[in-house]
Design a protein around this motif. Structure first.
Motif, PDB file in Angstrom:
ATOM      1  N   THR A   1       5.188  10.890  -2.248  1.00 55.30           N
ATOM      2  CA  THR A   1       4.068  11.962  -1.875  1.00 55.30           C
ATOM      3  C   THR A   1       3.477  11.511  -0.368  1.00 55.30           C
ATOM      4  O   THR A   1       3.284  12.458   0.362  1.00 55.30           O
ATOM      5  CB  THR A   1       2.948  12.280  -2.897  1.00 55.30           C
ATOM      6  OG1 THR A   1       3.707  12.393  -4.044  1.00 55.30           O
ATOM      7  CG2 THR A   1       2.208  13.214  -2.518  1.00 55.30           C
ATOM      8  N   SER A   2       3.088  10.312  -0.097  1.00 58.63           N
ATOM      9  CA  SER A   2       2.542  10.120   1.185  1.00 58.63           C
ATOM     10  C   SER A   2       3.570  10.203   2.102  1.00 58.63           C
ATOM     11  O   SER A   2       3.228  10.566   3.239  1.00 58.63           O
ATOM     12  CB  SER A   2       2.022   8.677   1.112  1.00 58.63           C
ATOM     13  OG  SER A   2       1.193   8.206   0.211  1.00 58.63           O
ATOM     14  N   ALA A   3       4.912   9.867   1.832  1.00 63.61           N
ATOM     15  CA  ALA A   3       5.856   9.904   3.189  1.00 63.61           C
ATOM     16  C   ALA A   3       6.009  11.579   3.564  1.00 63.61           C
ATOM     17  O   ALA A   3       6.214  11.822   4.578  1.00 63.61           O
ATOM     18  CB  ALA A   3       7.409   9.703   2.289  1.00 63.61           C
TER      19      ALA A   3
ATOM     20  N   SER B   1       0.640  -1.299   0.013  1.00 59.64           N
ATOM     21  CA  SER B   1      -0.024  -0.017  -0.031  1.00 59.64           C
ATOM     22  C   SER B   1       0.999   1.235   0.076  1.00 59.64           C
ATOM     23  O   SER B   1       2.015   1.216   0.354  1.00 59.64           O
ATOM     24  CB  SER B   1      -0.778  -0.155   1.148  1.00 59.64           C
ATOM     25  OG  SER B   1      -0.221   0.378   2.559  1.00 59.64           O
ATOM     26  N   HIS B   2       0.265   2.511  -0.491  1.00 55.36           N
ATOM     27  CA  HIS B   2       1.011   3.577  -0.376  1.00 55.36           C
ATOM     28  C   HIS B   2       1.497   3.950   1.005  1.00 55.36           C
ATOM     29  O   HIS B   2       2.851   4.204   1.288  1.00 55.36           O
ATOM     30  CB  HIS B   2       0.163   4.867  -0.892  1.00 55.36           C
ATOM     31  CG  HIS B   2      -0.296   4.708  -2.170  1.00 55.36           C
ATOM     32  ND1 HIS B   2       0.273   3.874  -3.094  1.00 55.36           N
ATOM     33  CD2 HIS B   2      -1.217   5.518  -2.843  1.00 55.36           C
ATOM     34  CE1 HIS B   2      -0.329   4.170  -4.304  1.00 55.36           C
ATOM     35  NE2 HIS B   2      -1.345   5.184  -4.136  1.00 55.36           N
ATOM     36  N   PHE B   3       0.795   3.479   2.142  1.00 57.91           N
ATOM     37  CA  PHE B   3       1.075   3.808   3.616  1.00 57.91           C
ATOM     38  C   PHE B   3       2.398   2.881   3.711  1.00 57.91           C
ATOM     39  O   PHE B   3       3.353   3.474   4.320  1.00 57.91           O
ATOM     40  CB  PHE B   3       0.009   3.412   4.251  1.00 57.91           C
ATOM     41  CG  PHE B   3       0.118   3.529   5.723  1.00 57.91           C
ATOM     42  CD1 PHE B   3       0.220   4.600   6.597  1.00 57.91           C
ATOM     43  CD2 PHE B   3      -0.041   2.278   6.562  1.00 57.91           C
ATOM     44  CE1 PHE B   3       0.330   4.620   7.971  1.00 57.91           C
ATOM     45  CE2 PHE B   3       0.426   2.412   7.812  1.00 57.91           C
ATOM     46  CZ  PHE B   3       0.583   3.412   8.616  1.00 57.91           C
ATOM     47  N   ALA B   4       2.320   1.586   3.801  1.00 58.74           N
ATOM     48  CA  ALA B   4       3.416   0.964   3.979  1.00 58.74           C
ATOM     49  C   ALA B   4       4.725   1.128   3.099  1.00 58.74           C
ATOM     50  O   ALA B   4       5.877   1.181   3.510  1.00 58.74           O
ATOM     51  CB  ALA B   4       3.065  -0.739   3.678  1.00 58.74           C
ATOM     52  N   PHE B   5       4.404   1.360   1.900  1.00 58.29           N
ATOM     53  CA  PHE B   5       5.421   1.955   0.817  1.00 58.29           C
ATOM     54  C   PHE B   5       6.303   3.099   1.453  1.00 58.29           C
ATOM     55  O   PHE B   5       7.395   3.190   1.412  1.00 58.29           O
ATOM     56  CB  PHE B   5       4.933   2.166  -0.477  1.00 58.29           C
ATOM     57  CG  PHE B   5       5.986   2.009  -1.684  1.00 58.29           C
ATOM     58  CD1 PHE B   5       7.248   2.441  -1.573  1.00 58.29           C
ATOM     59  CD2 PHE B   5       5.665   1.584  -3.104  1.00 58.29           C
ATOM     60  CE1 PHE B   5       8.093   2.403  -2.514  1.00 58.29           C
ATOM     61  CE2 PHE B   5       6.418   1.548  -4.103  1.00 58.29           C
ATOM     62  CZ  PHE B   5       7.720   1.886  -3.674  1.00 58.29           C
TER      63      PHE B   5
ATOM     64  N   VAL C   1      10.741   6.481   4.041  1.00 56.23           N
ATOM     65  CA  VAL C   1      11.356   7.321   5.189  1.00 56.23           C
ATOM     66  C   VAL C   1      12.555   6.747   5.661  1.00 56.23           C
ATOM     67  O   VAL C   1      13.402   7.350   6.141  1.00 56.23           O
ATOM     68  CB  VAL C   1      10.240   7.469   6.223  1.00 56.23           C
ATOM     69  CG1 VAL C   1      10.645   8.331   7.374  1.00 56.23           C
ATOM     70  CG2 VAL C   1       9.125   8.721   5.335  1.00 56.23           C
ATOM     71  N   THR C   2      12.203   5.167   6.176  1.00 55.16           N
ATOM     72  CA  THR C   2      13.319   4.490   7.070  1.00 55.16           C
ATOM     73  C   THR C   2      14.551   4.612   6.054  1.00 55.16           C
ATOM     74  O   THR C   2      15.674   4.807   6.577  1.00 55.16           O
ATOM     75  CB  THR C   2      13.031   3.122   7.104  1.00 55.16           C
ATOM     76  OG1 THR C   2      11.628   3.097   8.036  1.00 55.16           O
ATOM     77  CG2 THR C   2      13.810   2.301   7.816  1.00 55.16           C
ATOM     78  N   GLN C   3      14.497   4.151   4.871  1.00 58.28           N
ATOM     79  CA  GLN C   3      15.850   4.245   4.153  1.00 58.28           C
ATOM     80  C   GLN C   3      16.517   5.504   3.855  1.00 58.28           C
ATOM     81  O   GLN C   3      17.557   5.889   3.917  1.00 58.28           O
ATOM     82  CB  GLN C   3      15.600   3.623   2.766  1.00 58.28           C
ATOM     83  CG  GLN C   3      15.200   1.782   2.899  1.00 58.28           C
ATOM     84  CD  GLN C   3      15.270   1.032   1.570  1.00 58.28           C
ATOM     85  OE1 GLN C   3      16.045   1.439   0.664  1.00 58.28           O
ATOM     86  NE2 GLN C   3      14.361  -0.024   1.428  1.00 58.28           N
ATOM     87  N   GLY C   4      15.478   6.622   3.594  1.00 58.58           N
ATOM     88  CA  GLY C   4      16.062   7.798   3.294  1.00 58.58           C
ATOM     89  C   GLY C   4      16.730   8.474   4.428  1.00 58.58           C
ATOM     90  O   GLY C   4      17.968   9.096   4.173  1.00 58.58           O
TER      91      GLY C   4
END
Length: 877
Positions: A598-600, A565-569, A574-577
């Motif tokens: 965009t969700s992040a 999902s966009h939420f999980a993606f 965020v974690t990797q960035g």
């Protein structure tokens, strides 16, 4: 930090144990109310259906007997024997069409015969040839015909028979299929049915003129002025709820879907079938499992669905149990001046259980900074969900009841907390400066158009028209502002909060905390402050090529071959960035990665917020409005669409967020303050240069998937896909969504990648000019001693004598005449020019140092303001 907030009477919070991720407390002005609300009427997304599904044929190989197909729209009429099937379909304009068929026993397809007027085209499945007779010669037919066969996996194949004519094609066409001789079917690739080996054939007609569109009517009463609130909504995407689907016909002229006038359409016939979808029980890992929930015959006979004919064609569906459902609609619509349109439309619904229900209560507490207000919404939580609480997206409009005045909207990701048996709460945050900006008075506040949505699918669990909220008694005096309106409106914390709420991390739950390889860990220890993160798309096995982006540090996000999902993606981005870069970073993303990035930016606090890049988020080929292919992927499971899409996506699994409904619900969660940071690019297949080329659409579209998308597309995403309020960076021809299609991969345009790379970096600051080797400043100080005498003291000195240099000389002039003084201080001066009042004096000094540097300074002595009080004001500067 509030995590699944439990609030005591003083507003303190209790933080739950476990790894969490910080989320934003979103808000915005009343002018955005209307764009944030659930749509009262479905919006046309441009990915409507341009296909007519024909009946699936199943041939039992042991005795060559046919299992009788269920009748469909347009009929499935046996002629002479039960192995022949006839379908009539209308064309409404001069255009081309394709006949697409799949088989589980490649290379065995049906014979086909297509007739129109006096012309007949015949496909022989044994010889793989097409013959023709009638009003056209075979040479003319060959110029307007394409025959393609694909084998996407062992035993599975796709046949595409595309046809166009250079004369009027409007009118009724007849397609007759004759199943092949099953005695010649090769063993070893059989599908099993009741112990018998079967041959499965599935087919459709694809049109290039009109599409049938639909959308979910979530709230039919919430229309009009955004500064009004909705009456009780008519909403039903929960168990036993009522679901309405609205139908419309769109024209694909000029490669854009334009909804036709509903008053000129009449719904002649409709058949509906609803199936239950189980994503976890895939067919050989390649599709989804379907169980029929309502058959066409059952719905028609029981009258469980009805059609409202009040201008807009709205279909009321029966209530459904929880889970994913595919709705198949076979409709026949008579369109004025266009004729009859027959289309098959697939729509994916996600029906939620009644896990979270708003109980109509709300409490508020001032936070520690005495500026922000925590609002807790009361919830009733199902006994099943109490054991495994899930994150939610909350939204509410804040109104002053005393003045009947809108104040602001609030929203964002949040997490519920259990407080009692079947009772709990969920919190949102509002900055009280919104109350000051609105000039609201009084303590009676209402939350209106309140809703809580599933964080993964954005399907609403519940809505409430109005919940009254009593403000804390001390809030009015805390609303005194010490900032200007301009300063407040430019403060990001007004729109995004200060990281007060955290929710459980999905990445932690999946044991993906350490996503860095040894090289990345070394780089992290070295502290790369900022850079660019390249993000791939849904089910992708390939990221962007990092070597194409070399204007600074660049890292590749990696979560290959996954459907999320966009939420999980977004959480993984965020974690990797934040692991790759210690301070800030920007994003260039492909396909679904653009929606996830965009969700992040919208939901989570990260280094993406701090970037100073000119283009914080750049996307390519992102399905902001979903894609018809995903609707088909869900709806047809392991059938022909899996074979077609498997060539593109590798049988990864469908994703609700990229369906028409899923994308529409997701977009409501993206505020305008985030959309401003998004820069999106699109591509499409080559455009035909004339009318005749347009008819032969199979010659210039990206691939077979393109045929199933109305209008222009990149092979996966419609060219009409856009994000309102974001920055449109243009549409490029002759580039496709991924590699292996007719034209170049849209990720491989080096010239555009260079532009994107430059915009993803912080702007290079202008070089600071080197200071001059020597500067001089002159100061004149006036001292009034009497009415007729003025003493002036002048000081000059070097402020930068230069490396190792010293001042060697001062040369002075007064009113252009040289003075004998040679020092830095040459005052005081007493002057009287023979008039009642002193004149203005100018002093010039030239300073030199031992390095040879030189500078000149000038200063003036003006009459004191005392002199400006008399009649001789001309002397006053």
């Amino acid at each position: 930090v509030l995590v699944g907030i439990t609030v005591a009477t003083n507003g303190a919070s209790i933080v739950e144990n476990g790894t969490t991720i910080s989320v934003k407390s979103l808000s915005g002005p009343p002018s955005e109310f209307l764009s944030n609300r659930l749509p009262g009427l479905p919006e046309t997304s441009g990915d409507g259906s341009n296909i007519l599904m024909l009946e699936k044929r199943t041939v039992q190989l042991n005795n060559n007997d046919l299992r009788a197909p269920s009748p469909g729209l347009g009929g499935s009429v046996p002629i002479r024997d039960e192995r022949r099937q006839v379908n009539d379909f209308p064309l409404t304009s001069d255009t081309g069409f394709s006949y697409i068929q799949t088989t589980n026993q490649y290379p065995h397809f049906s014979d086909a015969e297509i007739k129109h007027g006096s012309s007949t085209y015949r496909y022989d499945s044994t010889s793989r040839t097409i013959s023709c007779d009638g009003s056209f010669t075979c040479d003319e037919v060959e110029a307007n015909l394409e025959l393609t066969e694909l084998s996407s996996s062992p035993g599975a194949g796709v046949l595409v028979f595309s046809l166009a004519q250079t004369t009027t094609t409007a009118g009724t066409w007849t397609l007759t299929t004759n199943d092949p001789d099953t005695r010649s079917v090769r063993p070893g690739n059989e599908a099993s049915s009741r112990g018998s080996t079967v041959l499965e054939l599935e087919s459709m007609i694809v049109f290039e003129d009109l599409t049938l569109d639909t959308g979910l009517e979530l709230d039919s009463s919430c229309r009009g002025n955004g500064n009004s609130f909705c009456p009780e909504p008519t909403y039903g995407l929960v168990e036993d709820g009522n679901v309405n689907l609205a139908l419309s016909v769109s024209s694909l002229e000029n490669d854009h879907a334009q909804t036709l006038d509903p008053s000129k359409e009449s719904l002649d016939n409709v058949a509906i079938e609803i199936t239950d979808i189980d994503e976890k029980n895939g067919i050989d890992g390649k599709g989804v499992w379907h169980r029929q929930l309502y058959s066409r015959e059952e719905l028609t006979a029981s009258g469980d669905f009805n059609i409202k004919r009040d201008g807009l064609k709205v279909i009321s569906l029966p209530s459904m149990q929880k889970g994913l459902h595919s709705v198949r609609i076979d409709a026949s619509v008579d369109v004025e001046d266009r004729g009859t349109v027959k289309r098959t439309l697939f729509y994916t619904l996600n029906v939620l259980p009644k896990d979270y229900i708003l109980d109509g209560t709300a409490r508020s507490f001032m936070m520690e900074d005495n500026q922000r207000l925590q609002i807790e919404l009361g919830l009733t939580i199902s006994s099943e969900k109490e054991k495994n609480l899930s994150s939610l997206y909350g939204y509410a409009e804040v109104w002053s009841v005393d003045q009947e005045k809108p104040i602001a909207w609030i929203g964002g990701m949040t997490h519920p907390v259990k407080k009692s048996r079947n009772g709990g709460g969920v919190s949102l945050i509002i900055d009280t400066r919104w109350l000051s900006l609105s000039n609201a008075v009084g303590d009676n506040i209402a939350l209106r158009n309140v809703r809580i949505q599933d964080a993964e699918s954005f399907v609403p669990y519940d809505q409430s028209t109005e919940i009254l909220l009593q403000l804390p008694s001390d809030i009015p005096r805390r609303r005194v502002m010490k900032e200007t309106h301009e300063a407040i409106l430019s403060d990001d914390s007004l729109y995004f909060g200060k990281g007060d709420i955290s929710i459980p991390s999905i990445v932690q739950n999946d044991n993906e905390v350490n996503l860095l390889d040894p090289e990345d860990q070394h780089r992290q220890m070295q502290g790369i402050p900022r850079g660019l993160l390249l993000v791939h798309g849904w089910c992708s096995g390939r990221a962007w090529d990092s070597w194409r982006f070399n204007n600074g540090p660049t890292r590749e996000f990696q979560d290959f071959d996954r459907s999320r999902s966009h939420f999980a993606f977004a959480q993984r981005i965020v974690t990797q960035g934040d692991n790759f870069f210690s301070e800030d970073w920007s994003v260039i993303a492909h396909s679904q990665g653009g929606a996830a990035a965009t969700s992040a930016r919208a939901y989570f606090n990260s280094g993406l917020d701090a970037t100073t890049a000119g283009c914080p988020i750049q996307t390519m080929g992102t399905p902001y409005r979903g894609t018809a292919l995903m609707n088909l992927y869900f709806s047809l499971g392991g059938g022909f669409i899996t074979q077609i899409l498997g060539e593109i996506f590798g049988f990864c699994g469908p994703q609700f967020d990229m369906t028409s409904l899923g994308s529409a619900l997701w977009r409501l969660s993206i505020p305008s303050s985030v959309r401003n940071d998004v820069y999106y690019y699109r591509t499409r297949h080559r455009q035909p240069s004339n009318f005749w080329q347009r008819l032969q659409f199979w010659r210039w579209k990206c691939d077979i998937g393109s045929y199933l998308i109305g209008g222009s597309d990149d092979g996966v995403v419609p060219a009409s896909s856009h994000l309102s309020g974001a920055n449109n960076m243009g549409l490029t021809n002759s580039e496709c969504h991924t590699n292996g299609m007719k034209y170049d991969d849209q990720r491989d345009n080096n010239a555009r990648n260079e532009i994107m790379d430059q915009c993803s970096r912080p702007p290079t600051p202008a070089p600071t000019p080197a200071p001059p080797p020597l500067t001089a400043r002159c100061h004149a100080v006036e001292i009034l001693q009497s009415v007729s005498q003025l003493d002036v003291s002048v000081d000059a000195s070097s402020s930068y004598p230069g490396p190792g240099a010293s001042i060697t000389s001062y040369t002075w002039k007064r009113n252009g005449l040289s003075l004998p003084q040679t020092g830095a201080n040459i005052g005081p001066f007493t002057y009287y020019e023979g008039t009642m009042y002193p004149s203005i004096l100018r002093f010039d000094v030239t300073v030199k140092d031992s390095s040879g540097a030189m500078d000149t300074a000038t200063c003036f002595s003006y009459p004191d303001n005392w002199f400006c009080g008399n009649s001789n004001t001309a002397l006053c500067p």
